[in-house]
Every structure is written in C-alpha cells, then in structure tokens.
Design a protein around this motif. Structure first.
Motif, PDB file in Angstrom:
ATOM      1  N   ALA A  90       0.837  -1.201   0.000  1.00 58.40           N
ATOM      2  CA  ALA A  90       0.000   0.000   0.000  1.00 58.40           C
ATOM      3  C   ALA A  90       0.874   1.254   0.000  1.00 58.40           C
ATOM      4  O   ALA A  90       1.982   1.257   0.535  1.00 58.40           O
ATOM      5  N   TYR A 133     -14.529 -10.646   5.163  1.00 57.61           N
ATOM      6  CA  TYR A 133     -14.102  -9.377   5.721  1.00 57.61           C
ATOM      7  C   TYR A 133     -13.801  -9.535   7.214  1.00 57.61           C
ATOM      8  O   TYR A 133     -12.802  -9.018   7.711  1.00 57.61           O
ATOM      9  N   GLU A 135      -9.664  -7.057  -0.676  1.00 59.75           N
ATOM     10  CA  GLU A 135      -9.738  -6.983  -2.140  1.00 59.75           C
ATOM     11  C   GLU A 135      -8.414  -7.402  -2.774  1.00 59.75           C
ATOM     12  O   GLU A 135      -8.388  -8.138  -3.760  1.00 59.75           O
ATOM     13  N   ARG A 136      -7.296  -6.957  -2.224  1.00 56.44           N
ATOM     14  CA  ARG A 136      -5.978  -7.278  -2.779  1.00 56.44           C
ATOM     15  C   ARG A 136      -5.616  -8.742  -2.603  1.00 56.44           C
ATOM     16  O   ARG A 136      -4.868  -9.288  -3.402  1.00 56.44           O
ATOM     17  N   ALA A 163      -7.756   2.494   9.350  1.00 52.48           N
ATOM     18  CA  ALA A 163      -6.754   2.283   8.307  1.00 52.48           C
ATOM     19  C   ALA A 163      -5.534   1.690   9.002  1.00 52.48           C
ATOM     20  O   ALA A 163      -5.150   2.118  10.085  1.00 52.48           O
ATOM     21  N   TRP A 217      -9.728  -2.881   1.613  1.00 52.30           N
ATOM     22  CA  TRP A 217      -8.689  -2.802   0.595  1.00 52.30           C
ATOM     23  C   TRP A 217      -7.804  -4.046   0.667  1.00 52.30           C
ATOM     24  O   TRP A 217      -7.456  -4.636  -0.350  1.00 52.30           O
ATOM     25  N   ALA A 271      -4.045   1.455   4.910  1.00 53.08           N
ATOM     26  CA  ALA A 271      -5.036   0.761   4.084  1.00 53.08           C
ATOM     27  C   ALA A 271      -6.162   0.221   4.961  1.00 53.08           C
ATOM     28  O   ALA A 271      -5.936  -0.196   6.090  1.00 53.08           O
ATOM     29  N   THR A 272      -7.359   0.210   4.411  1.00 52.27           N
ATOM     30  CA  THR A 272      -8.510  -0.328   5.135  1.00 52.27           C
ATOM     31  C   THR A 272      -8.544  -1.846   5.007  1.00 52.27           C
ATOM     32  O   THR A 272      -7.911  -2.428   4.119  1.00 52.27           O
TER      33      THR A 272
END
Length: 129
Positions: A27, A46, A38-39, A72, A35, A31-32
């Motif tokens: 990142a 989640y 997703e990566r 974050a 995120w 980063a959340t």
C-alpha cells in the motif's frame, strides 16, 4: 461420506498474517481492511481479515488510525523488524535468558556467528538502550 464441491487447503494463522502484512506493505499508505481483502483476491471473509489485523495489532506488527467509521492499517515494521520482535517476545517469556541466548548462539552456523559478532562489535546508535 460427505462430498465437497470445493476443497480449500486450511492455512495456519501465521500464513494468513504474513499474507496480510505483505499486502499492507504494498500500500502507498494506511489501508482499510476492505482494501486488504480486495488485494488478497481470495475467499476470505471481511471479518476474517479484521480478525487477522486485530491479532497483528496485539502483536505490535501493525498500527491503526481512525478512517471514518473504520480503521486504516499500517505495518509497524519490515520483515526483519517483525522477526526481531517475535524473537524478543520468545526471549522475554523465558526465565533463564542466558541459557536461551547461549543455546541460540551455539546453534548458529559459522557465517551467522561471524555476522552476529560483527554486529555486536558495532557501536550502538543513539537512542538505543
């Protein structure tokens, strides 16, 4: 007999933690969890990502800051720093530090022993205890 349409290899906790840390290092900044999820591009829920990040926070491997209603996350250190932190935690958990360190040092190969001797011969940086 139960049939599974999809078989997933169960990963160990440490493996998932390493994956999450690797993604965080990619990142450009904090980063959340979304995120990160997703990566990873995998079938991780989640809530699983949040659980891993929370465990990493408790270990001192990540930091977090408020980002709206969420957080974050940022890695607290690089790979070497995290490994050193784990080594200190193990050492701190033992009552006979001298025996643990002696056993560790005698188990080093010649190259690692030489490196350790070189490092121990260097002057300490300002701010180190």
């Amino acid at each position: 007999m139960v049939e599974h349409s999809r078989r997933h290899r169960r990963r160990g906790q440490g493996e998932l933690e390493s994956l999450v840390l690797s993604v965080l290092r990619e990142a450009d900044g904090p980063a959340t969890a979304g995120w990160v999820q997703e990566r990873l591009g995998e079938d991780l829920a989640y809530t699983t990502v949040i659980t891993i990040l929370t465990r990493l926070l408790a270990k001192g491997a990540v930091t977090r800051e408020r980002a709206g209603r969420s957080f974050a996350w940022t890695p607290a250190s690089d790979h070497a720093g995290l490994a050193a932190h784990r080594m200190r935690r193990v050492l701190d958990a033992e009552s006979d530090r001298e025996a643990v360190l002696a056993s560790f040092v005698t188990g080093l190969g010649p190259d690692d022993e030489r490196l350790l001797r070189d490092l121990l011969g260097q002057p300490r940086s300002d701010g180190e205890d």
